[in-house]
Motif scaffolding. Sequence first.
Motif, PDB file in Angstrom:
ATOM      1  N   THR A   1       0.871  -1.168   0.000  1.00 30.26           N
ATOM      2  CA  THR A   1       0.000   0.000   0.000  1.00 30.26           C
ATOM      3  C   THR A   1       0.915   1.227   0.000  1.00 30.26           C
ATOM      4  O   THR A   1       2.130   1.094   0.169  1.00 30.26           O
ATOM      5  N   PRO A   2       0.379   2.432  -0.144  1.00 24.68           N
ATOM      6  CA  PRO A   2       1.231   3.621  -0.009  1.00 24.68           C
ATOM      7  C   PRO A   2       1.869   3.729   1.375  1.00 24.68           C
ATOM      8  O   PRO A   2       2.863   4.444   1.536  1.00 24.68           O
ATOM      9  N   GLY A   3       1.312   3.043   2.352  1.00 26.78           N
ATOM     10  CA  GLY A   3       1.878   3.028   3.700  1.00 26.78           C
ATOM     11  C   GLY A   3       2.405   1.644   4.033  1.00 26.78           C
ATOM     12  O   GLY A   3       3.126   1.030   3.250  1.00 26.78           O
TER      13      GLY A   3
ATOM     14  N   GLU B   1      -4.205  -5.517   8.967  1.00 28.69           N
ATOM     15  CA  GLU B   1      -3.778  -4.158   8.621  1.00 28.69           C
ATOM     16  C   GLU B   1      -2.537  -3.759   9.404  1.00 28.69           C
ATOM     17  O   GLU B   1      -2.319  -4.234  10.532  1.00 28.69           O
TER      18      GLU B   1
ATOM     19  N   GLU C   1      -1.743  -0.242   9.771  1.00 28.86           N
ATOM     20  CA  GLU C   1      -1.801   1.195  10.040  1.00 28.86           C
ATOM     21  C   GLU C   1      -2.954   1.571  10.964  1.00 28.86           C
ATOM     22  O   GLU C   1      -3.293   2.751  11.060  1.00 28.86           O
TER      23      GLU C   1
ATOM     24  N   SER D   1      -4.573   3.792   4.521  1.00 30.61           N
ATOM     25  CA  SER D   1      -4.551   2.921   3.339  1.00 30.61           C
ATOM     26  C   SER D   1      -5.705   1.936   3.303  1.00 30.61           C
ATOM     27  O   SER D   1      -5.933   1.290   2.270  1.00 30.61           O
TER      28      SER D   1
ATOM     29  N   PHE E   1      -7.613   0.449  -0.111  1.00 30.06           N
ATOM     30  CA  PHE E   1      -7.286  -0.952  -0.382  1.00 30.06           C
ATOM     31  C   PHE E   1      -8.558  -1.788  -0.495  1.00 30.06           C
ATOM     32  O   PHE E   1      -8.673  -2.649  -1.377  1.00 30.06           O
TER      33      PHE E   1
END
Length: 465
Positions: free
Chosen positions: A65-67, A157, A159, A166, A170
């Motif tokens: 993911t972007p994170g 997850e 985050e 994200s 997602f």
Amino acid sequence: MSDRLSDVLAHIDSDIDNSLERLFRLIEIQSISTDPAFAGACLQAAEWLADALKGVGFDAGVRPTPGHPMVVGHAKEGAGPHVLFYGHYDVQPVDPIDLWETDPFAPRIVTAADGSKQIVARGSSDDKGQLMTFIEACRAWKAVTGKLPIPVSILLEGEEESGGPSLVPFMKANKDELTADFAFVCDTGMWDKQTPAVTTMLRGLVGEEITITAAKRDLHSGMYGGAARNPIHVLVSILDGLRDENGRITLPGFYDGVGELPPAIKAQWDALGFDSAKFLGDVGLSIPAGEIDRSVLEKIWARPTCEVNGISGGYTGKGFKTVIPSQAFAKISFRLVDKQDPDKIRAAFRDYVRSKLPADCSVEFSPHGGSPGIRLPGDLPALVKTRQALTEEWGRDCVTIGSGGSIPVAGDFQSVLGMDALMVGFALDDDRIHSPNEKYDVSSYHGGIRSWARILAALSEKAQS
């Protein structure tokens, strides 16, 4: 496969030491999501979990993911409803480190004053211990029977403790893969150490920050006092008008969509023995606020609120300054329940503020979040079977409870994936989550594994009948 449940439970009991060892290996990974310095550890935790799921027979992998990455696994075997299990592998920072009795990432078992055994470490309860109860239940079913009783998908997850930026993107990008008949969320707890619970009510949230401006600059109170408008006076008058003398919120249409508590649930809550005097007394209070015709437990679980979370204006430093400020500020939050519409609540609040504003003042609004409340129907088949399974495991009737706070992922499952989420967890109120010396009772961990094994069996029964 429910006829093999006793064998599965026996396997869980005989393998508990190995289960604890696996949990310890996960806890040792310092997956602090809020600190970029621990990005590598977050990836390590995701990879560890993906490998663990593969070892149990899941088709699993780490998804970027972007994170921080997600972990997704599928074991679509067995008969019955397809469930999606959600947990998070990231943890809170350990500060203040000097208040920890030992290394936060060196898990240990200690004996409490009552003789109970506790796992002490960061993430032991929130949420590594919780998510591992489900994985270990799946492991036991696979070890004994070679497959799971029902189709299972898992989403973990990285985050959650840093706002989950994200997660929704997602879920939207992988909607077809993640959609199931319903979801389980493990980030919740029991009513007490002996009484299991399913959380079926969550309050939503609307946050607003307002700035009221009067004069174009701060004014000397000797020169302008009595003639110039003071925005603090305006602000407190507006805030005071948000509630009436009976504790009800005055915004037009505020209670639209707020249903009454079903009699059976109210009777169940009344029987819990909740000590409202102690609840308030523990924080130095004695007189309940809010709606005068509601119990304290009902107020914090099933009724909407309006709270002022912060207020400022003028000179607040040391000493004294005789000033009429140009601006006054406040942060206000509304906890929502049932079918209240966050957008309508926000609009009603803004209309109310504008209607009370003097002609020579202006207001600016800054939104901070908006999510609806959740209430699951009591006759939901999955809920009925889950409660039965938990009652059988713990020897006490499983209760359905509410939560005064918000668990955004439960709302995201409804809004993005179109499915309900049952919130089942085994944490206790004294687990010290987010605090030094976080702990998770061994009885919660062991009983949680056994509970999930029973739940999986119970959910398969209709397909077998």
